[in-house]
Design an enzyme around this catalytic site. Structure first.
Site, PDB file in Angstrom:
ATOM      1  N   LYS A 174      -2.140  21.775  10.852  1.00 23.20           N
ATOM      2  CA  LYS A 174      -2.784  21.362  12.488  1.00 23.20           C
ATOM      3  C   LYS A 174      -2.456  20.991  13.654  1.00 23.20           C
ATOM      4  O   LYS A 174      -0.819  20.556  12.983  1.00 23.20           O
ATOM      5  CB  LYS A 174      -3.867  20.564  12.181  1.00 23.20           C
ATOM      6  CG  LYS A 174      -4.650  20.392  10.950  1.00 23.20           C
ATOM      7  CD  LYS A 174      -6.258  19.509  10.749  1.00 23.20           C
ATOM      8  CE  LYS A 174      -4.899  18.217   9.716  1.00 23.20           C
ATOM      9  NZ  LYS A 174      -5.706  17.383   8.895  1.00 23.20           N
ATOM     10  N   THR A 208      -7.559   7.965  17.281  1.00 20.95           N
ATOM     11  CA  THR A 208      -7.908   9.802  16.666  1.00 20.95           C
ATOM     12  C   THR A 208      -7.711   9.625  15.290  1.00 20.95           C
ATOM     13  O   THR A 208      -7.271  10.063  14.432  1.00 20.95           O
ATOM     14  CB  THR A 208      -6.736  10.343  16.395  1.00 20.95           C
ATOM     15  OG1 THR A 208      -5.680   9.967  17.083  1.00 20.95           O
ATOM     16  CG2 THR A 208      -6.893  10.821  18.349  1.00 20.95           C
ATOM     17  N   GLY A 210      -9.613   9.255  11.647  1.00 19.65           N
ATOM     18  CA  GLY A 210      -9.961  10.155  11.143  1.00 19.65           C
ATOM     19  C   GLY A 210     -10.002  11.416  11.274  1.00 19.65           C
ATOM     20  O   GLY A 210     -10.860  12.424  11.178  1.00 19.65           O
ATOM     21  N   THR A 211      -9.316  11.448  12.427  1.00 15.81           N
ATOM     22  CA  THR A 211      -9.776  13.650  13.038  1.00 15.81           C
ATOM     23  C   THR A 211      -9.368  14.782  11.830  1.00 15.81           C
ATOM     24  O   THR A 211     -10.389  15.743  11.344  1.00 15.81           O
ATOM     25  CB  THR A 211      -8.264  13.866  13.714  1.00 15.81           C
ATOM     26  OG1 THR A 211      -6.831  13.511  13.381  1.00 15.81           O
ATOM     27  CG2 THR A 211      -8.829  13.406  14.809  1.00 15.81           C
ATOM     28  N   GLY A 212      -8.333  14.099  11.025  1.00 20.58           N
ATOM     29  CA  GLY A 212      -7.949  15.634   9.750  1.00 20.58           C
ATOM     30  C   GLY A 212      -9.062  15.288   8.747  1.00 20.58           C
ATOM     31  O   GLY A 212      -9.757  15.979   7.972  1.00 20.58           O
ATOM     32  N   CYS A 213      -9.743  14.097   8.364  1.00 19.53           N
ATOM     33  CA  CYS A 213     -10.412  13.406   7.499  1.00 19.53           C
ATOM     34  C   CYS A 213     -11.999  14.333   7.848  1.00 19.53           C
ATOM     35  O   CYS A 213     -12.594  15.132   7.233  1.00 19.53           O
ATOM     36  CB  CYS A 213     -11.049  12.186   7.489  1.00 19.53           C
ATOM     37  SG  CYS A 213      -9.857  11.426   6.626  1.00 19.53           S
TER      38      CYS A 213
END
Ligand SMILES: Nc1ncnc2c1ncn2[C@@H]1O[C@H](COP(=O)(O)OP(=O)(O)OP(=O)(O)O)[C@@H](O)[C@H]1O
Ligand SMILES: Cc1ncc(CO)c(N)n1
Length: 457
Positions: A174, A208, A210-213
């Protein structure tokens, strides 16, 4: 049957990351969400204060319980802090055979660790090999491959190394932590050796958390719905971009992303059209009364999305072709639509900056009796003088109404119920009624008009 997805992850007490982000994302995409909790973190937007791991046997028991009874179409892992928890999760995944998305969580946005150092090797050896899709961010990819991932070329190289050494089917490195006008993710397919890119404009925000979750949960939701991996990944990119665009400025650190925006935008848009239709019906029921107040430029009635979502003219719905005067009667000329009026939309968007609850407005013909009756009824009425508009404002397309609205608000010391101006050369004088909803605006208009009519007798 509703698709069902499971998150095997930790709790963020701040509600931005971990299982709360995952459940919001599952449900935003129409997927029933289930949880195998791996850890409780005492966490907020600034950092992680304490961690309590869940007993590994309880992690496994949670997965078994839902798999046996409810069924799991796809799952994701998030925070897996110890080797024992990883082993337990991997056993259950192998037993039940559902497709797995692995978010190899190592650190929170605040930089606090969410994995024990000794578990890094288990993540590589036990968890990543059973993944259909693995989604490291740039620092996580660096840890997995042992070289720094700072450019798109590094990301490409890392994706291939992870796929070949650790054997997940698809690797997504990412781009949230990289730089550039776009946030670009590199997708690598192990079997075909093919690269694809996911691109979105980089959004300028610190919120941002929690974006990956949410991103990995959205991929799992897509897989649970039966989408191909690539379609699930594209859907996840769209969802996360929306969730970041409408992220929430909460707390003093990195505020949470807003996966519910995916659902709320659609729900609010439908609701706004419904509410406008109800108010237009009231206008049609009172077409004679209101017909006298339609100006030369015609009227319009607008309604904006809630403040979090109202960014520009496309976020305000109104009547295409306006509300016209036909045979003396007020007549809406088309079904309410987003992005069709700049006139009332500009009044609304400017008013919302000062009073976010004031989301609707209607312009009517200038009539001194309206101003008088409104004042008698206790409405806040405020005007501005178009002749005082500075030349630089006049020169800028679309700047006049925001300027005038600001003046009227300044003069009243608040967002008024009614704003008027007396016109200028070639500009018809105008009255604008503001309110919280279209029904509120139309009711104010009817109360005023009825008051005027009563006074005539
Ligand atoms: N500012 C941004 N604008 C647009 N997209 C972004 C931005 N930041 C991250 N993304 C996208 O969000 C997704 C998640 O990537 P990111 O690298 O932020 O994950 P992460 O670091 O694992 O998140 P977290 O640790 O907070 O859970 C990717 O698709 C990435 O491109
Ligand atoms: C519980 C939890 N899981 C994952 C992350 C990664 O953002 C976090 N901050 N907290």
């Amino acid at each position: 049957m509703i698709p069902r997805a499971l998150t095997i992850a930790g709790l963020d007490s701040g509600g931005g990351a971990g299982i709360t982000a995952d459940l919001k994302t599952f449900h935003a995409l129409g997927v029933y969400g289930m949880v195998a909790l791996t850890a409780v973190t005492a966490q907020n937007t600034l950092g992680v204060r304490a961690v309590q791991e869940i007993d590994p046997s309880i992690v496994e028991a949670q997965i078994d319980a839902v798999a046996e009874d409810i069924g799991i179409n796809a799952a994701k892992t998030g925070m897996l802090s110890s080797s024992q928890i990883m082993e337990a999760a991997a056993r259950a995944v192998r037993k039940w055979g559902f497709p797995l998305v692995v978010d190899p969580v190592m650190y929170a946005k605040s930089g606090d660790p969410l994995i024990r150092p000794e578990a890094m090797e288990t993540l590589r050896r036990v968890i990543i090999p059973i993944a259909k899709v693995v989604t490291p961010n740039a620092p996580e990819a660096s840890h997995l491959v042992g070289f720094r991932v700072e450019t798109l070329d590094d990301a490409k190289r890392a994706a291939k190394v992870i796929a070949e050494e650790l054997h997940p089917e698809i690797v997504i490195v990412k781009g949230g932590h990289l730089t550039g006008d776009e946030s670009i993710d590199i997708v690598y397919f192990r079997d075909s050796g093919e690269y694809r890119e996911l691109k979105a404009l980089r959004i300028d925000t610190k919120n941002t958390h929690g974006t990956g979750c949410s991103f990995s949960a959205a991929i799992a939701a897509g897989l649970a719905k039966g989408l191909s991996p690539w379609d699930a990944i594209k859907l996840a990119k769209e969802l996360i971009t929306t969730a970041i665009k409408y992220s929430l400025p909460l707390g003093h650190g990195h505020g949470p992303v807003n996966p519910m925006a995916w659902l709320e935008l659609r729900a609010y848009r439908a609701d706004i059209i419904d509410e406008l239709n109800k108010a237009l019906k009231v206008i049609e029921d009172n077409a004679d009364l209101i017909g006298n107040y339609i100006p030369e430029v015609q009227s319009n009635l607008g309604y904006a999305l809630p403040a979090l979502y109202a960014r520009n003219l496309d976020d305000v719905a109104a009547v295409p072709g306006r509300i016209v005067k036909y045979m003396g009667k007020a007549k809406p000329s088309g079904p309410p639509t987003f992005g069709v009026s700049s006139h009332v939309a500009n009044y609304i968007l400017t008013a919302m900056k000062h009073g976010p609850e004031v989301r609707s407005a209607m312009n009517i013909k200038y009539d001194n009796r309206v101003i008088e009756a409104a004042r008698e009824l206790g409405y806040v009425v405020s005007g501005y003088d178009r002749r005082q508009e500075p030349p630089e404002v006049k020169a800028r397309e679309g700047a006049s109404i925001p300027w005038g609205t600001e003046q009227a608000i300044k003069n009243a010391g608040r967002v008024p119920d009614i704003i008027y101006h007396l016109g200028d050369y070639g500009k018809e004088p105008q009255i604008v009624i503001l309110g919280q909803s279209p029904i509120d605006v139309v009711n104010k208009l009817l109360i005023i008009v009825k008051r005027i009519n009563e006074k005539r007798f």
